[in-house]
Design a protein around this motif. Sequence first.
Motif, mmCIF file in Angstrom:
data_model
loop_
_atom_site.group_PDB
_atom_site.id
_atom_site.type_symbol
_atom_site.label_atom_id
_atom_site.label_comp_id
_atom_site.label_asym_id
_atom_site.label_seq_id
_atom_site.Cartn_x
_atom_site.Cartn_y
_atom_site.Cartn_z
ATOM 1 N N LEU A 11 0.837 -1.325 0.030
ATOM 2 C CA LEU A 11 0.059 0.188 -0.070
ATOM 3 C C LEU A 11 0.776 1.380 -0.200
ATOM 4 N N PRO A 12 0.417 2.288 -0.517
ATOM 5 C CA PRO A 12 1.283 3.619 -0.671
ATOM 6 C C PRO A 12 1.219 4.035 0.716
ATOM 7 N N GLN A 13 2.109 4.732 1.127
ATOM 8 C CA GLN A 13 2.379 5.490 2.664
ATOM 9 C C GLN A 13 1.141 6.124 3.052
ATOM 10 N N GLY A 14 0.465 6.778 1.904
ATOM 11 C CA GLY A 14 -0.612 7.790 2.380
ATOM 12 C C GLY A 14 -1.787 6.907 2.977
ATOM 13 N N LEU A 15 -2.028 5.819 2.258
ATOM 14 C CA LEU A 15 -3.056 4.961 2.770
ATOM 15 C C LEU A 15 -2.780 4.277 4.325
ATOM 16 N N ILE A 16 -1.417 4.079 4.500
ATOM 17 C CA ILE A 16 -1.100 3.317 5.769
ATOM 18 C C ILE A 16 -1.047 4.630 7.007
ATOM 19 N N ASN A 17 -1.012 5.896 6.486
ATOM 20 C CA ASN A 17 -0.960 6.921 7.692
ATOM 21 C C ASN A 17 -2.272 7.097 7.895
ATOM 22 N N ALA A 18 -3.144 6.999 6.937
ATOM 23 C CA ALA A 18 -4.508 7.192 6.980
ATOM 24 C C ALA A 18 -5.329 6.140 7.948
ATOM 25 N N MET A 19 -4.790 4.891 7.596
ATOM 26 C CA MET A 19 -5.075 3.811 8.673
ATOM 27 C C MET A 19 -4.711 4.078 10.099
#
Length: 63
Positions: A11-19
């Motif tokens: 997953l892109p880091q942005g999605l991980i940050n949002a999760m």
Amino acid sequence: MSKMRIISVQLPQGLINAMDQLVKRGVYPNRSEVIREAIRELLKKELYQLETEERSTPDYVLK
């Protein structure tokens, strides 16, 4: 519940940050639950759409 299986997903880091924000705020207990819920919602939406498209429309109904 059935036995859980482990899968690997990139997953892109942005999605991980949002999760992580959802977990941090207590909306979900962990990343895995965020992903499971997202997949459940996607499957419900996609399967509903497929079922709707598969229903035959009577000839008297104009599209």
